[in-house]
Design an enzyme around this catalytic site. Sequence first.
Site, PDB file in Angstrom:
ATOM      1  N   ASN A 128      99.448  46.979  -4.680  1.00 11.55           N
ATOM      2  CA  ASN A 128      99.830  47.827  -5.002  1.00 11.55           C
ATOM      3  C   ASN A 128     100.769  47.399  -6.502  1.00 11.55           C
ATOM      4  O   ASN A 128     102.262  47.024  -6.692  1.00 11.55           O
ATOM      5  CB  ASN A 128     100.508  48.959  -4.619  1.00 11.55           C
ATOM      6  CG  ASN A 128     101.166  50.024  -5.354  1.00 11.55           C
ATOM      7  OD1 ASN A 128     100.587  50.431  -6.205  1.00 11.55           O
ATOM      8  ND2 ASN A 128     102.016  50.610  -5.159  1.00 11.55           N
ATOM      9  N   GLY A 129     100.195  47.882  -7.737  1.00 11.26           N
ATOM     10  CA  GLY A 129     101.463  47.258  -8.692  1.00 11.26           C
ATOM     11  C   GLY A 129     100.265  46.311 -10.251  1.00 11.26           C
ATOM     12  O   GLY A 129      99.434  47.294 -10.201  1.00 11.26           O
TER      13      GLY A 129
ATOM     14  N   HIS B 204     116.934  84.939 -37.253  1.00 12.03           N
ATOM     15  CA  HIS B 204     115.251  85.582 -37.436  1.00 12.03           C
ATOM     16  C   HIS B 204     114.617  86.652 -36.728  1.00 12.03           C
ATOM     17  O   HIS B 204     113.674  87.185 -36.721  1.00 12.03           O
ATOM     18  CB  HIS B 204     114.387  84.402 -38.131  1.00 12.03           C
ATOM     19  CG  HIS B 204     115.267  82.766 -39.013  1.00 12.03           C
ATOM     20  ND1 HIS B 204     115.305  84.310 -40.516  1.00 12.03           N
ATOM     21  CD2 HIS B 204     115.382  82.291 -39.527  1.00 12.03           C
ATOM     22  CE1 HIS B 204     116.031  82.853 -40.846  1.00 12.03           C
ATOM     23  NE2 HIS B 204     116.100  81.950 -40.471  1.00 12.03           N
TER      24      HIS B 204
ATOM     25  N   LYS C 138      95.767  72.437 -11.529  1.00 16.90           N
ATOM     26  CA  LYS C 138      97.049  71.461 -12.035  1.00 16.90           C
ATOM     27  C   LYS C 138      95.891  70.435 -13.642  1.00 16.90           C
ATOM     28  O   LYS C 138      96.267  70.126 -14.175  1.00 16.90           O
ATOM     29  CB  LYS C 138      95.914  69.862 -11.284  1.00 16.90           C
ATOM     30  CG  LYS C 138      97.220  68.664 -11.372  1.00 16.90           C
ATOM     31  CD  LYS C 138      98.888  69.027 -12.101  1.00 16.90           C
ATOM     32  CE  LYS C 138      98.925  67.787 -13.040  1.00 16.90           C
ATOM     33  NZ  LYS C 138     100.711  67.857 -12.628  1.00 16.90           N
TER      34      LYS C 138
ATOM     35  N   CYS D  31      99.087  52.922  -6.417  1.00 17.44           N
ATOM     36  CA  CYS D  31      97.892  52.665  -5.016  1.00 17.44           C
ATOM     37  C   CYS D  31      98.882  52.693  -3.580  1.00 17.44           C
ATOM     38  O   CYS D  31      99.837  52.797  -4.094  1.00 17.44           O
ATOM     39  CB  CYS D  31      97.483  51.540  -5.400  1.00 17.44           C
ATOM     40  SG  CYS D  31      96.859  51.298  -6.483  1.00 17.44           S
TER      41      CYS D  31
ATOM     42  N   ARG E 259      98.646  59.184  -3.337  1.00 23.22           N
ATOM     43  CA  ARG E 259      99.176  58.209  -4.383  1.00 23.22           C
ATOM     44  C   ARG E 259      97.796  57.435  -5.152  1.00 23.22           C
ATOM     45  O   ARG E 259      98.574  56.895  -5.911  1.00 23.22           O
ATOM     46  CB  ARG E 259      99.122  56.741  -3.742  1.00 23.22           C
ATOM     47  CG  ARG E 259     100.713  57.065  -2.160  1.00 23.22           C
ATOM     48  CD  ARG E 259     100.970  55.557  -1.476  1.00 23.22           C
ATOM     49  NE  ARG E 259     101.812  55.111  -1.980  1.00 23.22           N
ATOM     50  CZ  ARG E 259     102.780  54.511  -2.958  1.00 23.22           C
ATOM     51  NH1 ARG E 259     103.976  55.157  -2.563  1.00 23.22           N
ATOM     52  NH2 ARG E 259     103.262  53.782  -3.679  1.00 23.22           N
TER      53      ARG E 259
ATOM     54  N   LYS F 150     108.747  74.935 -18.216  1.00 25.88           N
ATOM     55  CA  LYS F 150     109.151  74.245 -16.136  1.00 25.88           C
ATOM     56  C   LYS F 150     109.202  75.773 -16.092  1.00 25.88           C
ATOM     57  O   LYS F 150     109.201  76.098 -14.846  1.00 25.88           O
ATOM     58  CB  LYS F 150     110.412  73.058 -16.290  1.00 25.88           C
ATOM     59  CG  LYS F 150     109.312  72.040 -16.728  1.00 25.88           C
ATOM     60  CD  LYS F 150     108.334  71.107 -15.728  1.00 25.88           C
ATOM     61  CE  LYS F 150     107.346  71.623 -16.019  1.00 25.88           C
ATOM     62  NZ  LYS F 150     106.287  71.345 -17.478  1.00 25.88           N
TER      63      LYS F 150
ATOM     64  N   TRP G 250      95.087  53.918  -7.431  1.00 30.71           N
ATOM     65  CA  TRP G 250      94.520  54.347  -8.620  1.00 30.71           C
ATOM     66  C   TRP G 250      94.312  53.326  -9.947  1.00 30.71           C
ATOM     67  O   TRP G 250      95.698  52.446 -10.198  1.00 30.71           O
ATOM     68  CB  TRP G 250      96.260  55.733  -8.756  1.00 30.71           C
ATOM     69  CG  TRP G 250      95.980  55.750  -9.764  1.00 30.71           C
ATOM     70  CD1 TRP G 250      97.050  55.756 -10.820  1.00 30.71           C
ATOM     71  CD2 TRP G 250      96.363  57.823 -10.330  1.00 30.71           C
ATOM     72  NE1 TRP G 250      96.980  56.829 -11.834  1.00 30.71           N
ATOM     73  CE2 TRP G 250      96.429  57.494 -11.325  1.00 30.71           C
ATOM     74  CE3 TRP G 250      95.279  58.288  -9.081  1.00 30.71           C
ATOM     75  CZ2 TRP G 250      96.870  59.033 -11.621  1.00 30.71           C
ATOM     76  CZ3 TRP G 250      95.667  59.454  -9.970  1.00 30.71           C
ATOM     77  CH2 TRP G 250      96.081  59.749 -11.431  1.00 30.71           C
TER      78      TRP G 250
ATOM     79  N   GLU H 182     109.824  72.888 -23.775  1.00 30.84           N
ATOM     80  CA  GLU H 182     109.305  71.876 -22.058  1.00 30.84           C
ATOM     81  C   GLU H 182     109.991  72.564 -20.948  1.00 30.84           C
ATOM     82  O   GLU H 182     109.483  72.841 -20.341  1.00 30.84           O
ATOM     83  CB  GLU H 182     109.462  70.633 -22.123  1.00 30.84           C
ATOM     84  CG  GLU H 182     108.773  69.854 -21.330  1.00 30.84           C
ATOM     85  CD  GLU H 182     107.427  70.237 -20.133  1.00 30.84           C
ATOM     86  OE1 GLU H 182     107.353  70.297 -21.253  1.00 30.84           O
ATOM     87  OE2 GLU H 182     107.382  69.745 -19.185  1.00 30.84           O
TER      88      GLU H 182
ATOM     89  N   GLU I 183     107.139  78.792 -15.025  1.00 21.17           N
ATOM     90  CA  GLU I 183     105.701  78.360 -14.724  1.00 21.17           C
ATOM     91  C   GLU I 183     106.491  77.913 -13.098  1.00 21.17           C
ATOM     92  O   GLU I 183     105.241  77.941 -12.082  1.00 21.17           O
ATOM     93  CB  GLU I 183     104.980  77.364 -15.087  1.00 21.17           C
ATOM     94  CG  GLU I 183     105.789  75.904 -15.223  1.00 21.17           C
ATOM     95  CD  GLU I 183     104.520  74.401 -15.295  1.00 21.17           C
ATOM     96  OE1 GLU I 183     103.539  75.034 -15.580  1.00 21.17           O
ATOM     97  OE2 GLU I 183     105.005  73.901 -16.004  1.00 21.17           O
TER      98      GLU I 183
HETATM   99  C1  AGP Z   1     102.420  71.668 -17.860  1.00 19.09           C
HETATM  100  O1  AGP Z   1     103.789  71.997 -16.224  1.00 19.09           O
HETATM  101  C2  AGP Z   1     101.099  72.202 -17.175  1.00 19.09           C
HETATM  102  N1  AGP Z   1     101.418  71.407 -15.847  1.00 19.09           N
HETATM  103  C3  AGP Z   1     100.125  71.964 -18.213  1.00 19.09           C
HETATM  104  O2  AGP Z   1     100.654  72.706 -19.232  1.00 19.09           O
HETATM  105  C4  AGP Z   1      99.473  71.042 -18.436  1.00 19.09           C
HETATM  106  O3  AGP Z   1     100.698  70.464 -19.332  1.00 19.09           O
HETATM  107  C5  AGP Z   1      98.543  71.281 -19.571  1.00 19.09           C
HETATM  108  O4  AGP Z   1      97.538  72.114 -18.841  1.00 19.09           O
HETATM  109  C6  AGP Z   1      97.896  69.982 -20.163  1.00 19.09           C
HETATM  110  O5  AGP Z   1      97.453  68.922 -19.332  1.00 19.09           O
HETATM  111  P1  AGP Z   1      96.496  67.552 -19.022  1.00 19.09           P
HETATM  112  O6  AGP Z   1      98.268  67.047 -20.009  1.00 19.09           O
HETATM  113  O7  AGP Z   1      96.299  67.127 -18.032  1.00 19.09           O
HETATM  114  O8  AGP Z   1      95.152  68.109 -21.050  1.00 19.09           O
END
Ligand code: AGP
Length: 617
Positions: free
Chosen positions: A102-103, A512, A612, A2, A27, A493, A78, A489, A496
């Site tokens: 906050n905590g 393969h 996001k 927060c 935050r 990263k 938050w 992962e 994207e």
């Molecule tokens: C990953 O870096 C992306 N932001 C995206 O793949 C994300 O993980 C995916 O859209 C799932 O989002 P969520 O965890 O909010 O469901």
Amino acid sequence: MCGIIGYIGHRDALSVVIDGLKRLEYRGYDSAGVAFIEDGSVKTVRSAGRISRLEAILVESGRNAKTFSGAVIGHTRWATHGGPSEKNAHPHKSGHIVLVHNGIIENYQSLKKKLKEKGFEFASETDTEVICHLINFHSKDLSLSLEDAVRAAVAELKGAYALAIMHESEPEKIIGVKKDSPLVLGVGEGEFFISSDASAFIAHTNKALFLEDGEMVVINPEGFNVIRIAQGEPVANKKPCALPFSQGMAEKGGHKHFMLKEIHEQPRAVADTIRGRLSPGAENVNLEEFGLTGKDLEDIRKVIIVACGTSWHAGLAGKYMIEQMARVPVEVDIASEFRYREPVLKGDELFIAITQSGETADTLAALKLARKSGLKTLAITNVIGSAAAREAESVFFTRGGPEIGVASTKTFMTQMAGLYILAMAIARSRDAITPDEFKNYAQDLMELPSKIENILDRKSDMEKMAHGYFKKEHFLFLGRGMDYPVALEGALKLKEISYIHAEGYPAGEMKHGPIALIDEEMPALFLLPSKSALKEKILSNMEEVRSRSARILLVTDAEDMELGEMSNSIFIAPASNRFLGAALMAVPLQLLAYYIGVLRGCDVDQPRNLAKSVTVE
Ligand code: AGP
């Protein structure tokens, strides 16, 4: 996470605090509030929703036209305990005392019970309200000064807290308290700010003094005193310093981008994920907080994990943890595939939806299908009050705080910690691991934050590595066992953030087909835990690739000359058990993607074509 702020000075305190809250909104933004002294009594104005809603309420009540010269404190939330609502919004009051926090208070339930027995009534579901009543109890019943009542109350708290506290009878005083949550004092000309971070006041002054754990600060118009809480003595030589960054950087905690800031928040985020769920020496997980019982876990015949993107990678890693610790079969599905493959659901499975936002349409749809089919459902999410948190019967909140960067970083790490805790709980409930094994797993997890810090301290090594590869247009990430989801992962990263075509593969799969891609323009990054039973196989996979003149990057946890000679670039991560060792290797991969993205001039916080939270199918 927060945002808290307090102000004493010559400006209109309410507008300074509202402006500061807007700068802290990244935050947390599910509710907000302010407290001030008006006509001799302490008042609070709070609202669910963003700060603009709070501002509108202040205008409606005519307070925007008033000048408040005394102390004012404010909070943007938050949610960690109790959903986003006006009643759970800070500031919280008890008698003449009001405060923002906050905590996370780990022992708030037992304190709440004690305070209720003493006649205190609670208006909210938050842990914060406990602190307020506790200070009131000490000041009113034991007639201590506000400073001493705060010290006595804080001595009973377990957990993390940054507090700003006011008392009606002392309208020109704010007390700040710090333990495990950030708190910084801004020192202007005849004015003082107390805040979660400098972004709230950097527009007015860049002179700041960072409080340490166990310190409190008493602020009035004439100045401030920093006191060591336990001893009640002044702390000598606490002088403000000039901050070297701008307002924009201040919101990013001094980092260039939110993504880098959030990579650095991982130690604290993991510590918050663990807090209250696992205590040192405990022989089991504190389950009731997320609505599961040992019996629930004992009866599970199968676990089904469904998620998207990074959360799906965490789910794949969770499969290894749960199957290897608890010996329970686990299926992992990409959410957009799950409900269309007409899954066979018997009703005795535990269905886990992993979603940071709690709003991903495909994951929510899968969760609804599971609920309709009678499965026990658990959501692992970062957002209290999210659709997933409301839909699932049980919820494990990862407490990572808002993740502003589109690329998930601290999300992955806190999801890994959450799945690890869940795997331990399932394993313990079925006696699949002994109490000693449980304690060892718990100890390894408690050490994870400091091991992440160790990697972050050497981030320049990853920046150097990035310089060698940022012009490449293709990349392979390879790992075996639990390093395979981490390889996926790392590839996600990189793709994207930098728009480089990157793929993750099980290292054993190279021969393969993918090995046909190998040439000097296709770097291959291998993940190699030194104690892996598959080490020799990974070394031969590396040899297969190296002999076709590809450049080899290696992330491992061993100082081994042979490995150094086999790779063009190497990063040594701290070792841990096979589950957390794999999780740790995600950090250098996050840094590699970040630095390559920056070197390629990409918008690392808001990459092209992405959002996001994907709330549409
Ligand atoms: C990953 O870096 C992306 N932001 C995206 O793949 C994300 O993980 C995916 O859209 C799932 O989002 P969520 O965890 O909010 O469901």
